[in-house]
Design an enzyme around this catalytic site. Sequence first.
Site, mmCIF file in Angstrom:
data_model
loop_
_atom_site.group_PDB
_atom_site.id
_atom_site.type_symbol
_atom_site.label_atom_id
_atom_site.label_comp_id
_atom_site.label_asym_id
_atom_site.label_seq_id
_atom_site.Cartn_x
_atom_site.Cartn_y
_atom_site.Cartn_z
ATOM 1 N N LYS A 17 1.219 -18.280 -67.965
ATOM 2 C CA LYS A 17 1.696 -18.935 -69.196
ATOM 3 C C LYS A 17 0.562 -19.725 -69.857
ATOM 4 O O LYS A 17 0.358 -19.643 -71.066
ATOM 5 C CB LYS A 17 2.875 -19.875 -68.887
ATOM 6 C CG LYS A 17 4.068 -19.183 -68.252
ATOM 7 C CD LYS A 17 5.211 -20.141 -67.996
ATOM 8 C CE LYS A 17 4.906 -21.216 -66.976
ATOM 9 N NZ LYS A 17 4.688 -20.702 -65.600
ATOM 10 N N ARG A 92 12.860 -25.567 -69.105
ATOM 11 C CA ARG A 92 12.941 -25.095 -67.724
ATOM 12 C C ARG A 92 14.334 -25.261 -67.134
ATOM 13 O O ARG A 92 14.557 -24.901 -65.975
ATOM 14 C CB ARG A 92 11.981 -25.933 -66.883
ATOM 15 C CG ARG A 92 10.696 -25.240 -66.560
ATOM 16 C CD ARG A 92 9.835 -26.268 -65.881
ATOM 17 N NE ARG A 92 9.004 -25.711 -64.889
ATOM 18 C CZ ARG A 92 7.707 -25.459 -65.072
ATOM 19 N NH1 ARG A 92 7.146 -25.662 -66.231
ATOM 20 N NH2 ARG A 92 6.994 -25.014 -64.086
ATOM 21 N N ARG A 131 -6.318 -20.313 -56.967
ATOM 22 C CA ARG A 131 -6.613 -21.023 -58.225
ATOM 23 C C ARG A 131 -7.334 -22.351 -57.950
ATOM 24 O O ARG A 131 -6.938 -23.107 -57.074
ATOM 25 C CB ARG A 131 -5.320 -21.294 -58.991
ATOM 26 C CG ARG A 131 -5.555 -22.111 -60.254
ATOM 27 C CD ARG A 131 -4.362 -22.133 -61.162
ATOM 28 N NE ARG A 131 -3.190 -22.759 -60.582
ATOM 29 C CZ ARG A 131 -2.036 -22.899 -61.226
ATOM 30 N NH1 ARG A 131 -1.906 -22.443 -62.460
ATOM 31 N NH2 ARG A 131 -1.009 -23.472 -60.647
ATOM 32 N N ARG A 160 -4.894 -27.545 -56.998
ATOM 33 C CA ARG A 160 -3.803 -28.377 -57.529
ATOM 34 C C ARG A 160 -2.892 -28.755 -56.372
ATOM 35 O O ARG A 160 -2.563 -27.899 -55.554
ATOM 36 C CB ARG A 160 -3.024 -27.569 -58.581
ATOM 37 C CG ARG A 160 -2.985 -28.219 -59.942
ATOM 38 C CD ARG A 160 -2.446 -27.297 -60.980
ATOM 39 N NE ARG A 160 -1.003 -27.107 -60.884
ATOM 40 C CZ ARG A 160 -0.280 -26.447 -61.785
ATOM 41 N NH1 ARG A 160 -0.865 -25.927 -62.846
ATOM 42 N NH2 ARG A 160 1.009 -26.311 -61.653
ATOM 43 N N ARG A 171 8.503 -24.163 -55.533
ATOM 44 C CA ARG A 171 8.481 -23.979 -56.994
ATOM 45 C C ARG A 171 9.159 -22.664 -57.381
ATOM 46 O O ARG A 171 9.860 -22.591 -58.390
ATOM 47 C CB ARG A 171 7.037 -24.000 -57.509
ATOM 48 C CG ARG A 171 6.451 -25.412 -57.528
ATOM 49 C CD ARG A 171 4.933 -25.392 -57.603
ATOM 50 N NE ARG A 171 4.393 -24.840 -58.824
ATOM 51 C CZ ARG A 171 3.134 -24.428 -58.955
ATOM 52 N NH1 ARG A 171 2.299 -24.498 -57.931
ATOM 53 N NH2 ARG A 171 2.708 -23.970 -60.106
#
Length: 215
Positions: A17, A92, A131, A160, A171
């Site tokens: 996204k 969301r 990531r 992160r 998540r």
Amino acid sequence: MTRVLRLVLMGPPGAGKGTQGELLAHRFGIPRYATGDILRASRRDGSELGRKAQSFMDAGELVPDEVILGLIGEALDTPEAQDGCLFDGFPRTVAQAEGLDTLLREAGRELDAVVNLAVSDAEIVRRLSSRRVCGDCGTVAPTGEGRRECPGCGGGLVTRPDDRPETVLRRLEVYREQTEPVLSWYRDSSTRVFDIPGTGGVARVQELILEAIAA
Ligand code: AP5
């Protein structure tokens, strides 16, 4: 290119996204409201909003709807949002979708489309485990380049906190439980929803999105 366009970009964690949202916002000359980025910037600034959001984010849970709707309401009031915008990672929950609908209706505006990026769980886990982001400015480092420093500000790259494997799984659960129903909510309304495969390279995904929204 400037065009009045109001888009929602949806998809599971790590679907791309942010990557696609930045390209689209630049292409159409519209602001991008990425609630995750706004919350992380507030944390770096040590603001009240950041402190409120921290424990939810690190646990992979959603930040309360009223906090999120408050910050989107403020963003929509700004002059830059008058000629279109892109929402990334928002709404969301169905309550957030209803809240956005009310805010837009009150301003005499409406969404043009929802773009839903589809990526498998296995690919998401693979992407998020590798990531790296800048600890100073939050930029996502290009994958596969083996960098140690942010290409933007030179800050150190970190993982992160919510990209730890157990948090990624939570998540994904939260996405299924609370965010997938938002897609059904939009499908049941008159808003167009485009399902786009989120794999096959960043440029190809962008091409597919542009084709869909041009239709
Ligand atoms: P948020 O920051 O929105 O996280 P997310 O939705 O989990 O999405 P990500 O940022 O992890 O991924 P992305 O889809 O943007 O993918 P990216 O482009 O980086 O939210 C974080 C937290 O904040 C939430 O858990 C919640 O606590 C809170 N929050 C935020 N919004 C909220 C809201 N509205 N309500 C309540 N709480 C909220 O790409 C991922 C990786 O894949 C990158 O390394 C990238 O380089 C790579 N990649 C991208 N595209 C491709 C491709 N096509 N092929 C291969 N690799 C690719």
